[in-house]
Design an enzyme around this catalytic site. Structure first.
Site, mmCIF file in Angstrom:
data_model
loop_
_atom_site.group_PDB
_atom_site.id
_atom_site.type_symbol
_atom_site.label_atom_id
_atom_site.label_comp_id
_atom_site.label_asym_id
_atom_site.label_seq_id
_atom_site.Cartn_x
_atom_site.Cartn_y
_atom_site.Cartn_z
ATOM 1 C CG ASP A 48 64.645 47.058 -64.254
ATOM 2 O OD1 ASP A 48 64.550 45.737 -63.773
ATOM 3 O OD2 ASP A 48 64.970 47.868 -63.453
ATOM 4 C CD GLU A 71 62.795 40.331 -64.469
ATOM 5 O OE1 GLU A 71 63.878 40.545 -64.178
ATOM 6 O OE2 GLU A 71 61.711 40.259 -63.984
ATOM 7 C CG ASP A 124 66.963 39.892 -63.386
ATOM 8 O OD1 ASP A 124 66.665 40.866 -63.484
ATOM 9 O OD2 ASP A 124 66.423 39.300 -62.198
ATOM 10 C CB ILE A 126 67.778 45.869 -62.086
ATOM 11 C CG1 ILE A 126 68.592 46.689 -63.057
ATOM 12 C CG2 ILE A 126 67.885 46.218 -60.835
ATOM 13 C CD1 ILE A 126 69.747 47.339 -62.596
ATOM 14 C CG ASP A 127 68.183 39.120 -58.966
ATOM 15 O OD1 ASP A 127 67.124 38.952 -58.851
ATOM 16 O OD2 ASP A 127 69.269 38.547 -58.613
ATOM 17 C CB THR A 129 63.566 45.963 -59.669
ATOM 18 O OG1 THR A 129 63.997 45.194 -60.749
ATOM 19 C CG2 THR A 129 63.375 47.092 -60.351
ATOM 20 C CG ASP A 279 64.915 35.884 -60.595
ATOM 21 O OD1 ASP A 279 65.719 36.767 -60.470
ATOM 22 O OD2 ASP A 279 63.829 35.587 -60.888
HETATM 23 P P1 AMP Z 1 65.056 38.135 -54.206
HETATM 24 O O1 AMP Z 1 65.497 39.433 -53.862
HETATM 25 O O2 AMP Z 1 66.000 37.063 -53.783
HETATM 26 O O3 AMP Z 1 63.789 37.852 -53.185
HETATM 27 O O4 AMP Z 1 64.846 37.805 -55.482
HETATM 28 C C1 AMP Z 1 64.318 38.694 -56.479
HETATM 29 C C2 AMP Z 1 63.635 38.005 -57.523
HETATM 30 O O5 AMP Z 1 62.636 37.310 -57.144
HETATM 31 C C3 AMP Z 1 63.202 38.825 -59.007
HETATM 32 O O6 AMP Z 1 64.070 38.855 -59.911
HETATM 33 C C4 AMP Z 1 61.779 38.223 -59.274
HETATM 34 O O7 AMP Z 1 62.204 37.440 -60.776
HETATM 35 C C5 AMP Z 1 61.763 36.974 -58.257
HETATM 36 N N1 AMP Z 1 60.266 36.952 -57.843
HETATM 37 C C6 AMP Z 1 59.180 37.839 -58.265
HETATM 38 N N2 AMP Z 1 58.169 37.261 -57.800
HETATM 39 C C7 AMP Z 1 58.319 36.185 -56.874
HETATM 40 C C8 AMP Z 1 57.669 35.384 -56.362
HETATM 41 N N3 AMP Z 1 56.195 35.455 -56.127
HETATM 42 N N4 AMP Z 1 58.233 34.291 -55.923
HETATM 43 C C9 AMP Z 1 59.659 33.924 -56.027
HETATM 44 N N5 AMP Z 1 60.485 34.893 -56.677
HETATM 45 C C10 AMP Z 1 59.572 35.843 -57.130
HETATM 46 MG MG MG Z 2 64.562 40.027 -61.451
#
Ligand code: AMP
Ligand code: MG
Length: 336
Positions: A48, A71, A124, A126-127, A129, A279
């Site tokens: 990241d 981020e 982001d 690393i989206d 992580t 995101d």
């Molecule tokens: P995903 O892999 O699609 O579930 O999304 C990953 C992203 O979800 C990450 O980059 C975070 O920024 C975000 N994230 C973290 N916590 C939460 C949460 N409580 N609700 C929704 N998204 C979140």
């Molecule tokens: Mg992220």
């Protein structure tokens, strides 16, 4: 079609993301992921920090007047007891940015604290992580926002190949099947996939599945990121047959844009939770430019002019367009 045909910003963003994919792969290869836990309990890794430093450095050179809204920040790396971690970050950034030094790297990372203005970039680094840490999907997501609208989205996908996309039917060439690639969407110019090995651009288009019963649905792996129980109720109401495919990050958006899935649902677990702009920015443009439709759960367009979060939107419904109205109706019929 070449990256040059997509304009100067696209060329700069794709070059930065290509090097970022290279750095992320090096971190993985050398098993140097090294996670810290942030104040909000989410993990952050050497990847990241390294990717954010690198992309920020490139943007400060190529687009010096544009703020970056990203981020991470460097506060954890500035702590004296994290000297080993910050030295590892500098080492990885130097692979593609030879004049990286600790003070510069920390300043590059902190460039991500820019204010969202009329024109800015959002990243982001690393989206997903958690996906990186557990061997799932993760991406590098960079977008250019102008007047609240995403103009350019670039998603670097170190672990995604067109060939391994679920339910793939299109006849991609062997070269296009090389591991990893970069998806790029430019407003009014379509969405494209550049595979890692030859960089040729292949057009991405959403599927033509119109029967909700056959819809291939994408959903987060992490249960806290989207309400799986509510998703199931919506899918039952729609009569969707196949079980959802669980995937981390905006790799889901790329898979939908490529036509290998038909619907993506993100249903907030708690009222008042709003996604951060990084995101959704790059991934949402990819889907729209591939012919799909992206709204929140109320059918509203995503509004990227409300700061670091999508404060005027709730959740996400992204589809091939054909299924969209039926999904919004089912969401309305299913209580939260
Ligand atoms: P995903 O892999 O699609 O579930 O999304 C990953 C992203 O979800 C990450 O980059 C975070 O920024 C975000 N994230 C973290 N916590 C939460 C949460 N409580 N609700 C929704 N998204 C979140
Ligand atoms: Mg992220």
């Amino acid at each position: 079609m070449t990256p040059q045909d997509l304009g100067r910003d696209a060329v700069a963003a794709m070059a930065a993301v290509a090097d970022a994919v290279h750095v992320a792969r090096a971190v993985e290869r050398e098993a140097a992921i090294g996670a810290l836990v942030k104040d909000d309990a989410s993990p952050v890794t050497i990847a990241d920090f390294s990717v954010q430093a690198l992309v920020a450095a490139r943007l400060s050179r190529d687009c010096p007047n544009d703020p970056l809204v990203a981020e991470e920040d460097a506060s954890a790396l500035r702590a004296p007891d994290e000297a080993r971690l910050s030295a590892r970050v500098v080492d990885f950034v130097q692979r593609v940015e030879p004049d990286a030094r600790l003070d510069r790297v920390l300043d590059w990372i902190d460039r991500g604290g820019g204010a969202p203005g009329r024109r800015f970039w959002t990243l982001d680094p690393i989206d997903g992580t958690k996906g990186l840490l557990r061997g799932g999907q993760y991406v590098i997501a960079l977008a250019l926002i102008v007047d609240g609208t995403v103009e350019l989205g670039v998603v670097g996908c170190p672990r995604l190949t067109l060939d391994t996309m679920p339910g793939r039917a299109a006849p991609f060439s062997a070269a296009e099947r090389a591991a990893g690639g970069i998806a790029v969407g430019v407003r009014h110019q379509g969405s494209w996939w550049a595979s890692s090995d030859d960089g040729l651009l292949v057009r991405l288009s959403v599927s033509t599945v119109a029967d909700p019963g056959r819809a291939r649905v994408l959903h987060s792996v992490e249960g806290t990121h989207s309400d799986a129980a509510r998703c199931d109720r919506v899918l039952r109401t729609l009569g969707v047959d196949p079980p959802p495919l669980l995937m981390d990050s905006q790799a889901k958006h790329v898979v939908l844009a490529s036509g290998q899935a038909d619907l993506l649902l993100r249903l907030p677990q708690s009222r008042g939770f709003h996604d951060t702009i990084w995101d959704q920015a790059a991934g949402s443009l990819l889907i729209a430019e591939a012919g799909g439709r992206v709204t929140d759960v109320h059918g509203r367009a995503l509004d990227f002019s409300a700061g670091r979060r999508l404060l005027r939107n709730d959740g996400l419904v992204a589809s091939n367009g054909l299924l969209h109205d039926a999904v919004l109706a089912a969401l309305g019929a299913v209580s939260s």
